[in-house]
Write a protein that holds these residues in place. Structure first.
Motif, PDB file in Angstrom:
ATOM      1  N   ALA A  69      -7.491 -54.232 137.966  1.00 15.29           N
ATOM      2  CA  ALA A  69      -8.781 -54.389 137.288  1.00 15.29           C
ATOM      3  C   ALA A  69      -9.665 -53.164 137.463  1.00 15.29           C
ATOM      4  CB  ALA A  69      -9.500 -55.630 137.817  1.00 15.29           C
ATOM      5  N   ARG A  96      -8.454 -51.470 131.675  1.00 11.09           N
ATOM      6  CA  ARG A  96      -9.444 -52.519 131.415  1.00 11.09           C
ATOM      7  C   ARG A  96      -9.958 -52.441 129.974  1.00 11.09           C
ATOM      8  NH1 ARG A  96     -12.446 -51.326 135.378  1.00 11.09           N
ATOM      9  NH2 ARG A  96     -14.103 -50.207 134.292  1.00 11.09           N
ATOM     10  N   TRP A  97     -10.301 -51.233 129.519  1.00 13.15           N
ATOM     11  CA  TRP A  97     -10.814 -51.099 128.153  1.00 13.15           C
ATOM     12  C   TRP A  97      -9.734 -51.370 127.113  1.00 13.15           C
ATOM     13  CZ3 TRP A  97     -15.600 -51.799 127.977  1.00 13.15           C
ATOM     14  CH2 TRP A  97     -16.477 -51.218 128.888  1.00 13.15           C
TER      15      TRP A  97
END
Length: 440
Positions: free
Chosen positions: A224, A230-231
């Motif tokens: 994470a 994440r994006w």
């Protein structure tokens, strides 16, 4: 690898997309209509049945990835799971649509819920190891794009065959028997894709063994923190939600807007057919301008196609088919680029940390994709319910104007908004080709 061996690995790996494409398409296309218009389940409840088993995968997929990361076998850490998960999926899928008439909507709905839950569980243990393999098959930045292009080509063909043939088989036979025969046919495709990938990757490199460290929670926390992942994941989920909603609406669009049940097959072919031609063009675009730029361009085309479908009630049928073709062009690129970008993220993380986490990355990735594709039909069912859609056991219910409008809005304007939102997250992906090359 030699040139010939690399080509064989690409084809062998790509064969697995016959399974992922078929399972990723047919339930999203036909399971919701099966529940609302054959079993007579209310739209809201039907949406929940479609959603819940896939939502469970949000928890299950990272576990499957972690297990395959740890697995030690002469066949490699991933390949044994392909065979077990894929064949289990084929059996469960055949049973999903094979229910006898149990004489109760509740019992019929329960059969579908449990059957779809079994399918989702089996699929997790096929899909997660399968998607994790490219990061270990090659560490070459360009080769991953070529590998994904082959995969998307086979994926497109599988979607075209399964998605185009399934409504035709159902309509040719009719009733519940039509769904039963369709389920058996798709189960055969799932089994063929599974066996093809298992056999076809027997000579593929499996990467240098590395030990994972920490608990699953620790691994997820570390994953994470990887901003690029994440994006990319947020982008994937938003677009999967949009695609899932559009896919769920095709059958309803054909019957209640175009007034031709056979239009479901034609429309689906219009979506997928162009992909066979434009996939090499997207590959060339990505090689010239970069994967992120290619993903942005494909997303723009996909959003424009969705927006064009909003006029479906007011234009000739051929215009609707043209709009679905534009969706197909964007959809192809939106499949090629993220699949090529994920192995880059996992490989860079592995090089920097010295820890193999490809399975965990892939588990979270597929969980996000699965959740998005599952929420899509659920979101579409909610739009139908808000529009006053009337469920029926004989597919003959007359729909109010508000329901017909909801049918169009759910597969056009709602997805267009979701795709627009995905640009925000995609523009924040920063990983470059130079960084990937430095990590090799």
């Amino acid at each position: 690898m030699s040139v010939e061996q690399a080509r064989r690995v690409r084809i062998g790996y790509a064969l697995g997309s016959v399974a992922t494409g078929s399972f990723g398409t047919v339930p999203g296309l036909l399971l919701l209509p099966y529940l609302t218009d054959t079993l007579g389940i209310a739209a809201g409840a039907a949406g929940a049945i479609v959603l819940l088993p896939k939502a469970l995968d949000v928890l299950l997929n990272p576990v499957a990835g972690r297990i395959s990361d740890h697995h030690q076998s002469p066949l490699g850490p991933r390949r044994p799971f392909l065979l077990r998960g894929g064949l289990g999926l084929a059996i469960c899928f055949a049973l999903l649509f094979a229910a006898p008439d149990l004489g109760s909507k509740t019992l019929n709905a329960t059969w579908v819920l449990l059957g779809f839950l079994a399918c989702a569980t089996s699929y997790a243990f096929f899909q997660v190891p399968y998607v994790a393999m490219p990061a270990e098959i090659t560490d070459d930045y360009a080769e991953r794009t070529r590998l994904m292009s082959w995969r998307v080509a086979f994926l497109t063909l599988a979607i075209l065959i399964s998605g185009g043939a399934s409504p035709a088989i159902r309509d040719a036979i009719g009733g519940r028997d039509g769904y039963r025969v369709m389920g058996l046919t798709v189960a055969v495709l799932l089994a063929l894709g599974t066996i093809g990938a298992y056999v076809g990757t027997r000579r593929a490199p499996i990467g240098r063994p590395q030990e994972t460290t920490g608990t699953l929670r620790d691994q997820l926390r570390l994953v994470a923190r990887v901003a690029d992942f994440r994006w990319l994941l947020i982008t994937l989920m938003l677009q999967a939600l949009a695609i899932g909603s559009m896919l769920a609406g095709i059958d309803y669009l054909a019957r209640y807007v175009l007034r031709d049940p056979g239009a479901a097959t034609i429309g689906f072919v219009c979506v997928v057919g162009p992909a066979l031609l434009v996939s090499p063009l997207w590959l060339a675009f990505g090689q010239r301008f970069g994967k992120r730029a290619g993903f942005l361009a494909a997303s723009g085309v996909l959003g424009l196609g969705a927006l064009a479908l909003s006029s479906a009630q007011h234009v000739p049928t051929w215009c609707v088919y043209v709009a679905t073709g534009i969706v197909g062009i964007g959809f192809t690129g939106a499949q090629v680029f993220p699949l090529a970008m994920l192995p880059d993220v996992a490989a860079v993380d592995s090089a920097r940390s010295g820890v193999r986490r490809a399975g965990v990355f892939t588990g979270v990735w597929t969980a996000g994709e699965t959740l998005g594709l599952a929420l899509g039909p659920g979101l579409y069912a909610l739009v139908l319910a808000l529009g006053g859609y009337v469920s029926s056991t004989d597919r003959s219910a007359v729909q109010p104007d508000s329901a017909v409008t909801a049918i169009v809005v759910g597969l056009s304007l709602v997805p267009a908004v979701l795709i627009a939102l995905s640009f925000f997250s995609l523009t924040r992906y920063r990983l470059t080709a130079d960084e990937v090359l430095e990590a090799r």
